[in-house]
Design an enzyme around this catalytic site. Structure first.
Site, PDB file in Angstrom:
ATOM      1  CE  LYS A  81      -3.897   2.009   2.626  1.00  0.00           C
ATOM      2  NZ  LYS A  81      -4.794   1.793   3.801  1.00  0.00           N
ATOM      3  CB  SER A 123      -7.806   3.758   2.950  1.00  0.00           C
ATOM      4  OG  SER A 123      -7.008   3.202   3.975  1.00  0.00           O
ATOM      5  CB  SER A 159      -8.254   1.091   5.842  1.00  0.00           C
ATOM      6  OG  SER A 159      -8.920   2.324   5.821  1.00  0.00           O
TER       7      SER A 159
END
Lengths: 433, 433
Positions: free
Chosen positions: B71, B142, B166
């Protein structure tokens, strides 16, 4: 303000008023402090970097024309930031930490960066900084340079950080004010954090008014009026037997003086169970350090720091959770107990500054850091050897303004002009370090 | 492992075994995944950067030859790290985050960085990533890119982070496993934190074995044996009325299937007071974000992010302390209640993935993030529309290994080969994005 005084002896509030009133030019302030640094730095070694070309940025901010020192674990765009670690010699972060930006926006001038042990995390090896009161003793740590520089008049105010006792302890050893606000009330963006739940930005200064000036800018804490007769608790704590005689004397002497001055002074005790609280500090600190410092080159770190990271890695998530829970249980209970007083007076440190091979014991500080309460070390006492011995005023989380008002009340009654004078390091000429 | 399967359909564990056994060359693995990315990325938009020259580093590590996605709020030394913010376009941190370094040390190959909303902090604007199951829907956030990339077979495993929901939410929407370990158990050095007390590094994967492989490397969590008949609690929570019919169906259907498979299934309820817990989340999150993001250029931030920072700044230290205390009171109580089961099954999300204008509601996730417990979203159900609906298994803090063992027990009984298959995005050819 006092009528006659050298510029380096002035507080931040004095300097701002002199500059704002047109009595003094900003350049004269900078020149006076740079001259003071030049005279003492070879001896005190408080700075990792000094900005000699510090220029007036104008404006009408509350800190206009006031030089400040910044502990070197806080990012600055114009000066190197070493975090006290050889790995970061010459490191230049791209931008100012938010706290630094706020000080500059208020007109403050960053005069330089101040010494600290590696990552502000360890006591050994200590930074080279000497105690202005006695070159054989530690100035305390880890905000070593900030405290020594403020005490010696190299700068009127400086930022520090506290993870166990790193603002309160050096303030106490150097004979100045050191304020650790409520956890989270000063933004840590751009501060090299080593823990998630403890690290707190604080202020070192020679007057309560200067602490209030900076916390107003940094945390939006507006000063409030002090009560006519504050209720001040006396908390010797379960650690009292560990206190040196000079700290015990300090508590007795200061209690008597503030009572004489009109405070309503009352002894208090916390529930005996709170005594175990401080023992949670190493577990929480080491686990969080092992996480936040995991990407540093282990083999290059100080032995003491490696030991803390090892301890953190060896701690189970369940043990960490238990330590967190213990502290969390006590936070509201202690707040509740503290709330019966305007502030509670308690030792800052074991006693006067020890020798320079360590930065001193944080025993009396760590509980308040764990709890997240505001704590203000007050320079109200001297040991028989003439060395400073600080005492803390503490208050519930969020009661920062009221705590500072009580601190102001005490300082105005126990100190000349409510402030401490700049120290002349006795050995400055004799010992070129 | 299944006998015939394309390389991009393989789990990390499969790939490692194939490479270690000499059946497949690392370069073939990289080529297969890069080809898969080339075929789908114009449609799915899961990546902020791809390393096409990803080279075998050799060694006998447990991740040797396995490509991973990272990420893009986690630092990498070789690829840009944007934190999802325009401010950081092209930003190159000097070194890998500790978690990335551990994966590389274990032989893993960083195939690229994955999409996220700005600072992994907001839902709007969402990142461009599409849900591989339906291009009109969000992949969740996210950790949007990590979840979509793993689901679509662009990479077998990826790192995400969770501040409210997330990891669990995108895993649920994309039909894969998403594991948020106990708070603090994976080092966050080099991760762009936005809070001090919530941010947790997590793992997205298509099998429990892969989650265990990565948490072993990242947190030292060694796999343990599952009990023959695990005690699994069913927790509908006080939020049950907010759950969509497909989530209610999922709980009923999965409870019946695991009971049939031999689990000892029992409904449980938390003390009704725990229902207020989630309401503390915005206060804590916003105050900590206001501190940790204070040095970002406010005017350039997304509207939603500015709103959160404003809310944080408007919150008093006392209100923040009260929210912290509320959560802290519940942590040991909930742990104690959870401890009566090997794991507790509870909704991951309201229902199937909503439209692409948001990243979905974290309502069922935030309590577990606040509490710091491990949570594993399991891809065990489909809605009537054929879309994935995840359920979480949760356990007390520190019980990560036991939780994963129970998750493995469930996956082995409810899923073919204990894993989920790679999704073929239906619209990949029709819609060039």
């Amino acid at each position: 303000m006092p009528a006659t005084m050298e510029l380096h002896e002035r507080t931040a509030t004095d300097l701002h008023d002199l500059v704002a009133g047109g009595a003094v030019a900003v350049q004269d302030v900078v020149d006076a402090l740079v001259a003071r640094i030049d005279a003492l730095e070879h001896h005190l070694r408080a700075w990792t970097a000094v900005e000699r070309g510090c220029a007036d940025r104008g404006g009408a901010g509350p800190l206009h024309g006031v030089p400040v020192g910044i502990k070197d674990n806080i990012d600055t765009a114009d000066l190197p930031t070493t975090y006290g670690s050889r790995q970061y010699a010459g490191h230049r972060p791209g931008e100012d930490a938010h706290a630094v930006a706020l000080l500059r926006d208020a007109g403050g001038l960053v005069l330089g960066k101040t010494e600290l042990p590696e990552f502000a995390a360890v006591q050994e090896p200590p930074p080279p900084t000497r105690n202005p009161h006695d070159p054989t003793r530690t100035p305390g740590g880890s905000s070593s340079g900030s405290a020594a520089a403020v005490a010696a008049g190299m700068v009127p105010v400086a930022l520090g950080t506290q993870t166990t006792g790193s603002v309160v302890r050096p303030a106490s050893f150097c004979g100045i004010f050191g304020f650790k606000p409520t956890f989270g009330s000063i933004a840590t963006a751009g501060v090299r954090r080593i823990t998630t739940s403890l690290d707190t930005v604080g202020v070192l200064a020679r007057s309560v008014a200067d602490v209030e000036l900076l916390t107003g800018i940094l945390a939006g804490t507006a000063p409030v009026a002090a009560p006519a007769a504050p209720r001040i608790g006396l908390l010797r704590t379960a650690l009292w037997d560990a206190a040196d005689p000079c700290t015990r004397d300090a508590m007795d002497a200061v209690a008597a003086r503030i009572a004489d001055a009109g405070a309503d002074v009352e002894e208090l005790e916390l529930d005996p169970g709170a005594g175990a609280l401080g023992e949670a500090a190493p577990c929480i600190q080491h686990v969080e350090m092992a996480s936040l410092l995991a990407d540093e080159p282990y083999d290059a770190l100080a032995d003491a720091l490696r030991g803390m990271l090892d301890a953190g890695r060896a701690t189970s998530p369940a043990a960490y959770a238990e330590a967190q829970d213990l502290v969390a249980r006590w936070r509201p209970r202690v707040d509740e107990r503290l709330r019966r007083h305007e502030a509670v007076l308690t030792p800052s440190v074991l006693g006067e500054a020890p020798g320079a091979e360590t930065t001193g014991d944080p025993l009396f500080c760590r509980t308040w850091t764990l709890l997240g309460t505001p704590a203000m070390s007050m320079p109200l006492h001297r040991s028989p050897a003439g060395l400073p011995v600080g005492l803390q005023l503490v208050a519930p989380r969020g009661a920062d303004a009221a705590l500072l008002a009580t601190a102001r009340w005490v300082a105005e009654r126990l100190l000349d002009d409510g402030r401490v004078a700049v120290v002349e390091p006795a050995a400055a000429q004799r010992d070129p370090g």
